[in-house]
Design a protein around this motif. Structure first.
Motif, PDB file in Angstrom:
ATOM      1  N   LEU A   1      35.458  29.370  44.413  1.00 57.93           N
ATOM      2  CA  LEU A   1      35.858  30.651  45.003  1.00 57.93           C
ATOM      3  C   LEU A   1      36.949  31.319  44.172  1.00 57.93           C
ATOM      4  CD1 LEU A   1      35.531  32.603  47.376  1.00 57.93           C
ATOM      5  CD2 LEU A   1      37.281  31.296  48.592  1.00 57.93           C
ATOM      6  N   LEU A   2      37.881  30.532  43.660  1.00 61.15           N
ATOM      7  CA  LEU A   2      38.924  31.099  42.807  1.00 61.15           C
ATOM      8  C   LEU A   2      38.340  31.709  41.538  1.00 61.15           C
ATOM      9  CD1 LEU A   2      41.808  28.469  43.068  1.00 61.15           C
ATOM     10  CD2 LEU A   2      41.784  30.781  43.996  1.00 61.15           C
ATOM     11  N   VAL A   3      37.364  31.024  40.954  1.00 59.67           N
ATOM     12  CA  VAL A   3      36.730  31.555  39.745  1.00 59.67           C
ATOM     13  C   VAL A   3      36.043  32.891  40.044  1.00 59.67           C
ATOM     14  CG1 VAL A   3      34.895  31.147  38.063  1.00 59.67           C
ATOM     15  CG2 VAL A   3      36.453  29.302  38.676  1.00 59.67           C
ATOM     16  N   GLU A   4      35.449  32.999  41.227  1.00 62.13           N
ATOM     17  CA  GLU A   4      34.743  34.225  41.583  1.00 62.13           C
ATOM     18  C   GLU A   4      35.702  35.373  41.906  1.00 62.13           C
ATOM     19  OE1 GLU A   4      31.529  35.835  44.932  1.00 62.13           O
ATOM     20  OE2 GLU A   4      32.048  33.712  44.793  1.00 62.13           O
ATOM     21  N   LEU A   5      36.820  35.066  42.561  1.00 64.32           N
ATOM     22  CA  LEU A   5      37.730  36.115  43.010  1.00 64.32           C
ATOM     23  C   LEU A   5      38.804  36.481  41.992  1.00 64.32           C
ATOM     24  CD1 LEU A   5      38.291  35.053  46.725  1.00 64.32           C
ATOM     25  CD2 LEU A   5      36.789  36.837  45.861  1.00 64.32           C
ATOM     26  N   THR A   6      39.090  35.607  41.035  1.00 69.46           N
ATOM     27  CA  THR A   6      40.173  35.880  40.078  1.00 69.46           C
ATOM     28  C   THR A   6      39.984  37.187  39.318  1.00 69.46           C
ATOM     29  OG1 THR A   6      40.733  33.537  39.835  1.00 69.46           O
ATOM     30  CG2 THR A   6      41.354  35.011  38.045  1.00 69.46           C
ATOM     31  N   PRO A   7      38.789  37.497  38.773  1.00 66.49           N
ATOM     32  CA  PRO A   7      38.650  38.790  38.070  1.00 66.49           C
ATOM     33  C   PRO A   7      38.948  39.981  38.973  1.00 66.49           C
ATOM     34  CG  PRO A   7      36.815  37.344  37.533  1.00 66.49           C
ATOM     35  CD  PRO A   7      37.547  36.676  38.652  1.00 66.49           C
ATOM     36  N   LEU A   8      38.466  39.941  40.227  1.00 68.33           N
ATOM     37  CA  LEU A   8      38.717  41.053  41.152  1.00 68.33           C
ATOM     38  C   LEU A   8      40.203  41.231  41.418  1.00 68.33           C
ATOM     39  CD1 LEU A   8      37.755  43.175  43.231  1.00 68.33           C
ATOM     40  CD2 LEU A   8      37.573  41.296  44.896  1.00 68.33           C
ATOM     41  N   VAL A   9      40.907  40.120  41.672  1.00 70.64           N
ATOM     42  CA  VAL A   9      42.335  40.210  41.983  1.00 70.64           C
ATOM     43  C   VAL A   9      43.134  40.657  40.767  1.00 70.64           C
ATOM     44  CG1 VAL A   9      44.346  38.870  42.674  1.00 70.64           C
ATOM     45  CG2 VAL A   9      42.169  38.530  43.845  1.00 70.64           C
ATOM     46  N   LEU A  10      42.818  40.091  39.600  1.00 67.70           N
ATOM     47  CA  LEU A  10      43.572  40.441  38.399  1.00 67.70           C
ATOM     48  C   LEU A  10      43.401  41.910  38.040  1.00 67.70           C
ATOM     49  CD1 LEU A  10      43.148  37.346  36.043  1.00 67.70           C
ATOM     50  CD2 LEU A  10      45.117  38.010  37.422  1.00 67.70           C
ATOM     51  N   VAL A  11      42.185  42.425  38.147  1.00 64.37           N
ATOM     52  CA  VAL A  11      41.960  43.842  37.839  1.00 64.37           C
ATOM     53  C   VAL A  11      42.746  44.717  38.807  1.00 64.37           C
ATOM     54  CG1 VAL A  11      40.238  45.677  37.844  1.00 64.37           C
ATOM     55  CG2 VAL A  11      39.736  43.503  36.732  1.00 64.37           C
ATOM     56  N   SER A  12      42.743  44.357  40.091  1.00 64.94           N
ATOM     57  CA  SER A  12      43.456  45.152  41.086  1.00 64.94           C
ATOM     58  C   SER A  12      44.963  45.127  40.838  1.00 64.94           C
ATOM     59  CB  SER A  12      43.141  44.630  42.488  1.00 64.94           C
ATOM     60  OG  SER A  12      41.753  44.649  42.743  1.00 64.94           O
ATOM     61  N   VAL A  13      45.519  43.928  40.638  1.00 67.00           N
ATOM     62  CA  VAL A  13      46.967  43.801  40.468  1.00 67.00           C
ATOM     63  C   VAL A  13      47.433  44.442  39.171  1.00 67.00           C
ATOM     64  CG1 VAL A  13      48.844  42.150  40.176  1.00 67.00           C
ATOM     65  CG2 VAL A  13      47.110  41.754  41.918  1.00 67.00           C
ATOM     66  N   LEU A  14      46.713  44.209  38.082  1.00 67.30           N
ATOM     67  CA  LEU A  14      47.118  44.774  36.797  1.00 67.30           C
ATOM     68  C   LEU A  14      46.986  46.295  36.792  1.00 67.30           C
ATOM     69  CD1 LEU A  14      45.650  42.166  34.278  1.00 67.30           C
ATOM     70  CD2 LEU A  14      48.003  42.428  35.058  1.00 67.30           C
ATOM     71  N   THR A  15      45.953  46.815  37.457  1.00 63.06           N
ATOM     72  CA  THR A  15      45.822  48.272  37.543  1.00 63.06           C
ATOM     73  C   THR A  15      46.996  48.875  38.312  1.00 63.06           C
ATOM     74  OG1 THR A  15      43.417  48.100  37.472  1.00 63.06           O
ATOM     75  CG2 THR A  15      44.344  50.154  38.305  1.00 63.06           C
TER      76      THR A  15
END
Length: 237
Positions: free
Chosen positions: A150-164
């Motif tokens: 689940l972390l592997v699946e959600l990490t890209p979504l969270v990182l894009v949101s936080v970095l944006t």
């Protein structure tokens, strides 16, 4: 005379007649010797003990009274103000305190809304993930391995949101500072944009918090869906 300035640290803003001299240039004798009334101390970035500086100033003042041009006059107690204290005083006075409160509430509200958006994104795909997880669990997938998946699946979504969000937050002060006319709140002094190093740690901490929140939401949803029944009943669950 090297230059003419309108303000200087330790000088009251209402005072328009003052003279700034470096200590080596201060005349030690003459018919009208000058008595220093303020000093600006620069450090190498380390914290300074204000009590120690005040003690040194008092001792120096007593020595200057005994041998200087102001012998016999009553000495005023020295006042020591750090840059952090002056900045905090300005930040909490007048409309500045209201602005700080507004920015803090806006940041807190934005963080809550961001977590809610992440929860909705997790729940939107929870049904399909639940069915896949049920099959994988019967094939021997452990709960710990599922969390890692689940972390592997959600990490890209969270990182894009936080970095944006972090990038927008870093660019906006640079773009808005010339437009908002913030010099009106600083007595005409230039407003400089500065980024605190702690913000980087804050962004990383927010990313970790968002990932943990997403995993918790997924775990609660899977417990509610009863993954064993999802596997037996398929789409009817």
């Amino acid at each position: 005379m090297a230059a003419t300035i309108g303000e200087f640290p330790t000088i009251d803003p209402a005072t328009d007649r003052f003279l700034v001299l470096p200590w080596p240039e201060l005349p030690a004798d003459g018919p009208h010797p000058l008595t220093p009334t303020g000093f600006v101390l620069a450090t190498d970035g380390r914290a300074v003990d204000a009590a120690t500086v005040r003690q040194v100033a008092e001792e120096g003042q007593r020595r200057y009274q005994r041998a200087g041009a102001v012998t016999g006059r009553e000495a005023l107690p020295p006042q020591v103000r750090t840059w952090a204290e002056a900045r905090a005083e300005l930040g909490g006075s007048g409309v500045n305190g209201l602005l700080v409160f507004g920015f803090i509430m806006g940041a807190a509200g934005g963080g809550v809304l961001g977590l809610l958006a992440l929860a909705f994104a997790v729940l939107a795909g929870a049904r399909g993930r639940g069915q896949v997880l049920s099959r994988l669990r019967t094939m021997g997938l452990s709960r710990r391995q599922w969390r890692g998946l689940l972390l592997v699946e959600l990490t890209p979504l969270v990182l894009v949101s936080v970095l944006t969000g972090a990038l927008v937050g870093a660019v906006l002060p640079v773009l808005l500072t010339p437009v908002l006319g913030l010099a009106a709140f600083t007595g005409g002094a230039a407003v400089r944009v500065r980024f605190e190093p702690g913000l980087v740690a804050g962004v990383l901490g927010l990313a970790v918090l968002a990932l943990g929140f997403a995993v918790a939401v997924e775990a609660l949803n899977n417990r509610r869906m009863r993954l064993g029944e999802v596997l037996r009943l398929g789409e009817e669950s």
